[in-house]
Enzyme design. Sequence first.
Site, PDB file in Angstrom:
ATOM      1  N   ASP A  89       0.852  -1.201   0.000  1.00  0.00           N
ATOM      2  CA  ASP A  89       0.000   0.000   0.000  1.00  0.00           C
ATOM      3  C   ASP A  89       0.881   1.242   0.000  1.00  0.00           C
ATOM      4  O   ASP A  89       2.097   1.160   0.208  1.00  0.00           O
ATOM      5  CB  ASP A  89      -0.957  -0.029   1.217  1.00  0.00           C
ATOM      6  CG  ASP A  89      -0.250   0.037   2.563  1.00  0.00           C
ATOM      7  OD1 ASP A  89      -0.491  -0.836   3.423  1.00  0.00           O
ATOM      8  OD2 ASP A  89       0.572   0.966   2.757  1.00  0.00           O
ATOM      9  N   HIS A 104       8.261  -5.724  -1.332  1.00  0.00           N
ATOM     10  CA  HIS A 104       7.375  -6.664  -2.026  1.00  0.00           C
ATOM     11  C   HIS A 104       6.553  -6.000  -3.117  1.00  0.00           C
ATOM     12  O   HIS A 104       5.534  -6.525  -3.539  1.00  0.00           O
ATOM     13  CB  HIS A 104       6.448  -7.359  -1.004  1.00  0.00           C
ATOM     14  CG  HIS A 104       7.216  -8.203  -0.030  1.00  0.00           C
ATOM     15  ND1 HIS A 104       6.671  -8.660   1.150  1.00  0.00           N
ATOM     16  CD2 HIS A 104       8.494  -8.645  -0.048  1.00  0.00           C
ATOM     17  CE1 HIS A 104       7.581  -9.367   1.800  1.00  0.00           C
ATOM     18  NE2 HIS A 104       8.695  -9.360   1.113  1.00  0.00           N
TER      19      HIS A 104
HETATM   20  N1  APR Z   1      -0.910  -2.924  15.077  1.00  0.00           N
HETATM   21  C1  APR Z   1       0.319  -3.490  14.960  1.00  0.00           C
HETATM   22  N2  APR Z   1       0.518  -4.780  14.582  1.00  0.00           N
HETATM   23  C2  APR Z   1      -0.584  -5.512  14.347  1.00  0.00           C
HETATM   24  C3  APR Z   1      -1.899  -5.005  14.451  1.00  0.00           C
HETATM   25  C4  APR Z   1      -2.029  -3.642  14.838  1.00  0.00           C
HETATM   26  N3  APR Z   1      -3.235  -3.069  14.969  1.00  0.00           N
HETATM   27  N4  APR Z   1      -2.770  -6.005  14.138  1.00  0.00           N
HETATM   28  C5  APR Z   1      -2.023  -7.105  13.834  1.00  0.00           C
HETATM   29  N5  APR Z   1      -0.717  -6.811  13.975  1.00  0.00           N
HETATM   30  C6  APR Z   1       0.445  -7.688  13.783  1.00  0.00           C
HETATM   31  C7  APR Z   1       0.174  -9.174  13.938  1.00  0.00           C
HETATM   32  O1  APR Z   1       0.303  -9.550  15.308  1.00  0.00           O
HETATM   33  C8  APR Z   1       1.291  -9.767  13.084  1.00  0.00           C
HETATM   34  O2  APR Z   1       2.468  -9.984  13.848  1.00  0.00           O
HETATM   35  O3  APR Z   1       0.860  -7.509  12.448  1.00  0.00           O
HETATM   36  C9  APR Z   1       1.565  -8.678  12.037  1.00  0.00           C
HETATM   37  C10 APR Z   1       1.046  -9.047  10.658  1.00  0.00           C
HETATM   38  O4  APR Z   1       1.782 -10.165  10.232  1.00  0.00           O
HETATM   39  P1  APR Z   1       1.479 -10.756   8.787  1.00  0.00           P
HETATM   40  O5  APR Z   1       0.015 -10.841   8.554  1.00  0.00           O
HETATM   41  O6  APR Z   1       2.335 -11.985   8.644  1.00  0.00           O
HETATM   42  O7  APR Z   1       2.021  -9.632   7.804  1.00  0.00           O
HETATM   43  P2  APR Z   1       3.510  -9.416   7.358  1.00  0.00           P
HETATM   44  O8  APR Z   1       4.478  -9.775   8.457  1.00  0.00           O
HETATM   45  O9  APR Z   1       3.596  -8.056   6.794  1.00  0.00           O
HETATM   46  O10 APR Z   1       3.658 -10.474   6.165  1.00  0.00           O
HETATM   47  C11 APR Z   1       4.856 -10.411   5.431  1.00  0.00           C
HETATM   48  O11 APR Z   1       3.958 -12.081   3.940  1.00  0.00           O
HETATM   49  O12 APR Z   1       2.088 -12.701   2.784  1.00  0.00           O
HETATM   50  C12 APR Z   1       3.356 -12.176   2.648  1.00  0.00           C
HETATM   51  O13 APR Z   1       4.200 -10.700   1.039  1.00  0.00           O
HETATM   52  C13 APR Z   1       3.272 -10.803   2.074  1.00  0.00           C
HETATM   53  O14 APR Z   1       4.369  -8.779   2.778  1.00  0.00           O
HETATM   54  C14 APR Z   1       3.672  -9.918   3.240  1.00  0.00           C
HETATM   55  C15 APR Z   1       4.590 -10.812   4.013  1.00  0.00           C
END
Ligand code: APR
Length: 225
Positions: A89, A104
């Site tokens: 985003d 990414h």
């Molecule tokens: N504020 C902060 N952190 C939060 C919140 C919030 N309100 N809500 C959830 N989280 C945390 C979760 O606890 C989790 O640790 O955000 C994290 C999201 O983790 P993922 O869903 O795994 O996202 P991300 O780590 O960015 O994934 C990495 O995986 O699917 C691929 O390419 C995609 O860029 C992505 C990569």
Amino acid sequence: MKHIVVLSGAGISAESGLKTFRDSDGLWEGHDVMEVATPEGFAKNPELVLEFYNQRRRQLKAVEPNSAHFDLASLEQDYKVTIITQNVDDLHERAGSTRVIHLHGELNKAKSVNNEEILSWPNDINIGDICKDGYQIRPHIVWFGEAVPMIDLAVKECETADILIIIGTSMQVYPAAGLMHYVKDKTPIYYIDPNPAHMNAKHVKIIRENGTSGMKTVLETLSLK
Ligand code: APR
């Protein structure tokens, strides 16, 4: 000027209304990630994949940065700040951050299936949208199994970090998750996440809060320095 490096993930955009990956039990907006975020998925069903990202792009127009994005942008008044994000985003940029590395890819950019020329593309991509060489256009998203061209630049930024802030990432996807190990030994690390992943590193201050409140905690801590 001290250099703050930020490693952000889907969690920082959660409070803007964008779903994270892991919190949706492995689905991304109801889709199996392997169906919509792999070259194989695109080859198998390009219409589904293009429509999936068209929906993500339209959704992005309907959401706003939250205070965590704005607080990170405000750090630029007193620090050199480099944001390394796994998010596709544009919320960091819309909040005012000026140095953003998208590991990414980016929803509002596209490229030809045949070359690496990146095009600005804020609207839908459909079958039949072609580049000047006549090849189909695809989202400029790094799919699973594809190279992460910005990783070397990201490593160099981490090597010069005086402070590292990790916010909203489950640290499960490499090479992004390995970046924290490139900071100098004594670099203070702040990890903001309501459900933080296990962190086997020294000098890590876990802030078990949402991004918006966790960033207030970090701003207060930094102002006391
Ligand atoms: N504020 C902060 N952190 C939060 C919140 C919030 N309100 N809500 C959830 N989280 C945390 C979760 O606890 C989790 O640790 O955000 C994290 C999201 O983790 P993922 O869903 O795994 O996202 P991300 O780590 O960015 O994934 C990495 O995986 O699917 C691929 O390419 C995609 O860029 C992505 C990569």
